[in-house]
Design an enzyme around this catalytic site. Structure first.
Site, PDB file in Angstrom:
ATOM      1  CG  LEU A  62      -6.796  -3.188  -7.877  1.00 27.09           C
ATOM      2  CD1 LEU A  62      -7.444  -3.969  -9.004  1.00 27.09           C
ATOM      3  CD2 LEU A  62      -6.755  -1.709  -8.218  1.00 27.09           C
ATOM      4  CG  ASP A 304       4.364   2.615  -5.982  1.00 27.40           C
ATOM      5  OD1 ASP A 304       4.222   1.565  -6.624  1.00 27.40           O
ATOM      6  OD2 ASP A 304       5.462   3.009  -5.544  1.00 27.40           O
ATOM      7  CG  HIS A 308      -2.923   3.130   4.209  1.00 24.37           C
ATOM      8  ND1 HIS A 308      -2.755   1.773   4.356  1.00 24.37           N
ATOM      9  CD2 HIS A 308      -1.791   3.585   3.619  1.00 24.37           C
ATOM     10  CE1 HIS A 308      -1.569   1.430   3.899  1.00 24.37           C
ATOM     11  NE2 HIS A 308      -0.967   2.504   3.432  1.00 24.37           N
ATOM     12  N   GLY A 323       2.552   4.637   2.252  1.00 28.65           N
ATOM     13  CA  GLY A 323       1.950   4.777   0.933  1.00 28.65           C
ATOM     14  C   GLY A 323       0.798   5.749   0.857  1.00 28.65           C
TER      15      GLY A 323
END
Lengths: 428, 312
Positions: A62, A304, A308, A323
């Site tokens: 978050l 997941d 970014h 990720g």
């Protein structure tokens, strides 16, 4: 306020329901469910739509505290709502990490002020996620931690993990483990195999995951702790978990949507949006993951979600952060690429994305039974759209699914009897 | 036939026809060396930037000479790896290069994929001078050129690549090019230095150098990095030499007409002995000369030249 959701196909795996029914919501609760319910209530025409308990994500990042340029509680929970989620587990890879009751309280406070869906903070298993000292699990549990997790760091010291499991076993809170042996993974950035070889990228063998899955299952048996294996990716991991469950070990597991449909062959070595941890595996592993989901070896699908900012995804593969985001695509991916192809039943999909993760987090949703919180997702199974992350609610756009045409999108999301998404748009 | 490629990033993208075209052009370039005046006007007014994120004397000089002999304005930018800001964006670099007016960018970078990222974000032609463990196409082209020059053709030849295949961009580029031209390829080295999945490329793998040497038409000896020992990939340089070094003793196992190649710079006495480098079957110095010819050819083709115009 009373709402009547008319004529939708209601799928509630918690009560084994799959039928065209009306759902009556009164206040923040489900007041009635049955054929041809009548008002007085405001009506939402759900004919041709799916009505399911709101989706629950075990693990989403978050952004708060510390990574607000990538995501905030407000942006992540809006992305979640748009994706049909009504509750999220908040990952602990924040800065600072959530390893103290005050930080759990901070996340809850941010959620109260700005979240569109329910937020269940996870808390670190070890202080600073360093794998050495245990966190104050009792205090963290009392503060509201839904599970203990060092996020993407394995506890490499088996002795420490054994004590952590033993200690946690006195609370009814699961431990989520990330199974990746750092020595076997080395500096790898994708699955080790033919494709890592031709791309000249360092590989991570499936064994890096499997040796820790085996270790953690054995420790789960030794300690009796509730252990949850995060993001399983290989056929052997699935087999190990299946065998452990057969022997009655208290273990659960999840898989991500991307590991269910993408392989190491898809990885674009000059595009950091494909840098995914654990790495995408070959098709034979993907098939085993699907089978594990069908036979109940794997309990949940978890996103997941890892945002970014663009500065991260413009980096070379070796240097780029790990990720991808996933809250807005999880359901369409599962509906289109798994349910739509016959690889997974609709009921199994809802079970893995709502019923089971809700139980695991101890969240009140995941069911449409009478008196349950009115956390509901309405899905248009025929809606087709090309996904453009720029139109999404997340602050970040790092996803390999940009430009994918997907069929089956959430159109309305209700949390505690209030609409947070209508006609596919987040309101408020 | 036209030349379809704007950049040269990987051998994997080249067809057999593409490779032959480069080799033929390189042969014409090599003839130019014999002239008293080496300059060709082909790239006059073009700016060529050599952007090296890893130290390199040989490859950078080779590109620089190739550019100069084609009359390009050559700028060398050496970015010592110590001063690279970790996580510097490739896109930022691309913007800088565009502002400098670069027409050709030759890039060497420690991370795989960077030349491809650069090619996507700049208008200039990009030549990969080695990216991480991925590819080093001009090295493969000069190796293949050298083999063809000596043997006339690659078809049916058995090429043995010895050493650290796992970390070698030279090996990967060679494998693609050699297979496209119909050569048989075997790699030899300890299992810790052989990457997985090579059989899917139709490459043979051996851990017994003495067994495969007598069957090789070409032996390409790769440089062994000393730091691989400390990372536990083999126990010692001495043991490496004992098992996989092309030693004086092993010369006797080679066919009388075999070729010995080394991309340089060699660790003499480790992966190759001095006597082997001095053997008449070795073509190591010729490789250096051919490197310039091959790079001229690549520059020429990428910048839209036609082969007949150069030969004329």
């Amino acid at each position: 306020m009373r709402w009547l959701l008319k004529g939708g196909r209601v799928i509630d795996p918690s009560r084994d329901v799959d039928a065209v029914l009306d759902v009556l919501v009164e206040g923040d609760r489900i007041a009635a469910i049955g054929p041809d319910l009548a008002g007085p209530a405001q009506e939402l025409d759900c004919r041709g739509k799916l009505v399911v308990p709101g989706l629950v994500d075990l693990r989403a990042h978050l952004g708060e505290p510390g990574r607000e340029e990538a995501e905030t509680v407000a942006s992540a929970t809006r992305a979640a709502a748009a994706g049909g989620f009504t509750a999220l587990g908040a990952r602990t890879a924040t800065d600072p990490t959530i390893d103290d009751p005050a930080l759990v309280a901070f996340v809850q406070d941010r959620a109260r002020r700005s979240a569109a869906v329910r937020v269940y903070p996870l808390a670190a298993l070890t202080k600073g996620r360093a794998g050495i000292e245990l966190t104050e699990m009792g205090a963290l549990r009392d503060a509201g931690a839904a599970a203990f997790s060092d996020d993407d760091r394995p506890v490499t010291n088996a002795g420490v993990l054994r004590r952590a499991m033993e200690y946690a076993s006195m609370f009814d809170v699961p431990i989520m483990v990330h199974c990746e042996d750092p020595d076997l993974a080395g500096e790898g950035v994708m699955h080790e195999g033919f494709h890592s070889t031709i791309h000249g990228l360092r590989g991570i063998p499936g064994a890096a995951e499997e040796v820790l899955v085996a270790r953690d299952l054995i420790l789960a048996e030794l300690t009796g702790a509730r252990v949850h294996i995060s993001h399983v990716t290989t056929a052997r991991s699935v087999a190990l978990i299946r065998e452990a469950k057969r022997r009655g070990i208290r273990v659960t597991a999840d898989v991500t949507p991307h590991h269910l449909i993408l392989t190491d062959e898809d990885v674009q070595p000059d595009d950091a949006r494909w840098k995914i941890r654990p790495p995408l595996r070959p098709w034979s592993d993907v098939e085993a993951l699907r089978e594990g989901l069908r036979d109940g070896t794997i309990d949940c699908i978890a996103t997941d979600h890892m945002p970014h900012p663009p500065a991260g995804t413009e980096l070379e593969f070796d240097q780029a952060p790990w990720g991808i985001i996933g809250l807005e695509t999880a359901l369409p991916i599962v509906l289109d690429r798994l349910v739509g192809t016959g690889a997974l039943s609709l009921k199994a999909a809802v079970r893995a994305m709502s019923t089971n993760p809700a139980r695991l987090l101890g969240a009140p949703g995941g069911t449409l039974e009478l008196g349950a919180p009115a956390d509901i997702a309405v899905i248009d199974p025929e809606a087709e759209r090309v996904y453009d992350p720029a139109e999404g609610y997340s602050r970040s756009r790092n996803t390999p699914f940009a430009g994918w045409a997907l069929r089956g999108w959430p159109v309305a999301t209700m949390v505690a009897g209030r609409w947070v998404v209508q006609e596919g748009r987040v309101i408020g | 036939m036209g030349w379809a490629h704007r950049s040269l990033i990987r051998m994997r993208d080249l067809t057999a026809e593409d490779i032959v075209r480069i080799l033929d052009t390189a042969a014409a370039c090599k003839d130019i060396f014999r002239r008293a005046v080496k300059k060709l006007p082909t790239l006059r007014g073009q700016v060529m930037v050599n952007l090296f994120y890893e130290p390199s004397t040989r490859t950078r000089t080779s590109f620089e000479l190739a550019g100069k002999w084609m009359s390009a304005d050559v700028v060398n930018i050496a970015v010592p790896s110590s001063s690279v800001v970790k996580g510097e964006s490739v896109t930022d670099t691309a913007r800088t290069l565009a502002a400098l007016g670069a027409d050709i960018v030759v890039i060497r970078h420690p991370a795989a994929g960077v030349p491809a990222m650069l090619a996507r974000s700049v208008g200039a032609a990009v030549i990969n001078a080695g990216d991480g463990m991925h590819e080093h196409p001009t090295q493969a082209l000069l190796d293949i050129f050298t083999i063809r020059e000596c043997r006339g053709t690659l078809a049916g030849l058995h090429v043995l690549i010895v050493g650290d295949i796992l970390h070698s961009r030279v090996a990967r580029s060679n494998i693609w090019g050699l297979k496209r031209l119909g050569a048989r390829v075997t790699v030899a080295g300890p299992p810790t230095l052989i990457p997985s999945g090579l059989e899917r490329l139709g490459v043979g793998v051996s851990h017994d150098l003495d067994r495969v040497l007598p069957r090789a038409d070409v032996v390409n000896v790769l440089r062994i990095q000393r730091e691989r020992q400390t990372s536990g990939l083999f126990p010692s340089l001495r043991e490496y030499t004992r098992l996989f070094g092309l030693t004086r003793e092993r010369l006797q196992l080679l066919k009388p007409d075999a070729l010995i190649l080394h991309p340089g710079p060699a660790n003499v006495g480790v992966e190759i002995d001095r006597e082997v480098m001095d053997d008449p079957r070795a073509r190591i110095e010729e490789q250096v000369t051919n490197g310039v010819a091959v790079r001229m050819a690549v520059l020429y083709l990428l910048m839209g030249g036609r082969q007949d115009a150069m030969v004329a």
